[in-house]
Design a protein around this motif. Structure first.
Motif, PDB file in Angstrom:
ATOM      1  N   PRO A   1      -1.895   9.574  -4.636  1.00  0.00           N
ATOM      2  CA  PRO A   1      -2.241  10.865  -5.181  1.00  0.00           C
ATOM      3  C   PRO A   1      -1.307  11.306  -6.340  1.00  0.00           C
ATOM      4  O   PRO A   1      -1.208  12.220  -7.020  1.00  0.00           O
ATOM      5  CB  PRO A   1      -2.124  11.887  -4.061  1.00  0.00           C
ATOM      6  CG  PRO A   1      -1.205  11.253  -3.079  1.00  0.00           C
ATOM      7  CD  PRO A   1      -1.568   9.602  -3.305  1.00  0.00           C
TER       8      PRO A   1
ATOM      9  N   PRO B   1      -6.211   4.469  -9.573  1.00  0.00           N
ATOM     10  CA  PRO B   1      -6.049   5.143  -8.499  1.00  0.00           C
ATOM     11  C   PRO B   1      -5.320   4.320  -7.242  1.00  0.00           C
ATOM     12  O   PRO B   1      -4.395   4.985  -6.481  1.00  0.00           O
ATOM     13  CB  PRO B   1      -7.007   6.149  -7.934  1.00  0.00           C
ATOM     14  CG  PRO B   1      -7.973   6.084  -9.158  1.00  0.00           C
ATOM     15  CD  PRO B   1      -7.741   4.867  -9.930  1.00  0.00           C
TER      16      PRO B   1
ATOM     17  N   THR C   1      -7.563  13.563  -5.270  1.00  0.00           N
ATOM     18  CA  THR C   1      -7.607  11.763  -5.024  1.00  0.00           C
ATOM     19  C   THR C   1      -8.821  11.420  -4.162  1.00  0.00           C
ATOM     20  O   THR C   1      -9.574  10.703  -4.768  1.00  0.00           O
ATOM     21  CB  THR C   1      -6.421  11.462  -4.848  1.00  0.00           C
ATOM     22  OG1 THR C   1      -5.267  11.762  -5.370  1.00  0.00           O
ATOM     23  CG2 THR C   1      -6.399  10.056  -4.904  1.00  0.00           C
TER      24      THR C   1
ATOM     25  N   GLY D   1      -6.750   6.052  -2.606  1.00  0.00           N
ATOM     26  CA  GLY D   1      -6.161   6.304  -3.937  1.00  0.00           C
ATOM     27  C   GLY D   1      -4.682   7.059  -3.492  1.00  0.00           C
ATOM     28  O   GLY D   1      -4.525   7.495  -2.666  1.00  0.00           O
TER      29      GLY D   1
ATOM     30  N   ALA E   1      -3.945  12.428  -9.855  1.00  0.00           N
ATOM     31  CA  ALA E   1      -4.043  13.828  -9.560  1.00  0.00           C
ATOM     32  C   ALA E   1      -3.216  14.691 -10.376  1.00  0.00           C
ATOM     33  O   ALA E   1      -3.439  15.577 -10.848  1.00  0.00           O
ATOM     34  CB  ALA E   1      -3.881  14.045  -7.897  1.00  0.00           C
TER      35      ALA E   1
END
Length: 247
Positions: free
Chosen positions: A133, A118, A198, A131, A137
């Protein structure tokens, strides 16, 4: 067949030489799709994690690793394919982001494990960074697959930048319990949902790894470090020039 042979050769060698310890193997499902979301400390992370698992894990890698010319290029491509790396074309209007999402969803649709970092890049200093997104995600919400947080421990100490020979030491891997985000299925276009998912995953990785969390992207941190190093070199050079050769 190629993956099995490469896993036996590389994974077996890693386990014998470095004896990585692992906690939470029971959290990896015996079958079915799942996303392994890990912190990223070293180039070797993509080798140590698959080495301790019975199932194949597919990570993504830049397409250049698979298209380089010559004998070396062919060997490199064969190596990355053999260890479960998937080429992602970074061209196009939105670059690797869209390609990575599609690749992840395709892997999960086959009922396999998909590995992703991530943070988007390796940590420059061993800390855990915010992280991104756009990848994790979106893949999680589009596929409906559970997300399993993973913490790599001490892998950055095995071969620090500038060190040719790796240090023989025991890295660790902690695997957390699966996170279910099915309640957000179909909402991958909502940036607030993407951020929330995330951040939840990064929080679980932080708990597993014990790393200090920094609420900026690792790419930004790398730029800051590079700019600081450049400024320090410029200051040192100016000081040496001011002293002059006769001083």
């Amino acid at each position: 067949m190629i993956y099995g042979a490469m896993k036996f050769a590389i994974g077996g060698s890693l386990k014998v030489a470095f004896r990585p310890w692992v906690e939470g193997l029971e959290n990896i499902p015996a079958d079915g799709p799942a996303i392994l979301a890990s912190n990223h400390l070293s180039f070797s992370d993509s080798f140590f994690l698959p080495a301790v698992l019975d199932r194949k894990v597919t990570f993504i890698a830049k397409a250049e690793y698979f298209t380089s010319p010559g004998v070396k290029g062919k060997l490199t491509a064969a190596f990355f394919k053999g260890v479960g790396q998937l080429p992602v074309d970074r061209s196009g209007s939105r670059g690797a982001g869209e390609a990575a999402v599609k690749s992840g969803v395709d892997v999960l649709a086959r009922g396999e494990l998909f590995g992703i970092y991530p943070e988007g890049t390796r940590s420059p200093d061993g800390r855990l960074y915010r992280g991104k997104p756009g990848g994790l995600a979106r893949v999680a919400l589009a596929s409906g697959a559970p997300v399993i947080p993973v913490a790599m421990i001490d892998t950055e100490k095995i071969q620090p930048p500038g060190q040719v020979m790796p240090k023989l030491m025991r890295p660790g891997i902690r695997i957390g319990q699966p996170l279910d985000f099915s309640r957000y299925h179909g909402m991958e276009g909502d940036r607030f949902i993407l951020r929330s998912v995330t951040d939840e995953v990064m929080y679980e990785i932080m708990k597993l790894s014990g790393q200090e969390y920094v609420d900026i992207y690792a790419t930004a941190a790398k730029r800051q470090i590079a700019e600081r190093d450049k400024a320090e070199k410029a200051t040192k050079a100016a000081a040496e020039e001011a002293e002059g050769p006769g001083n």
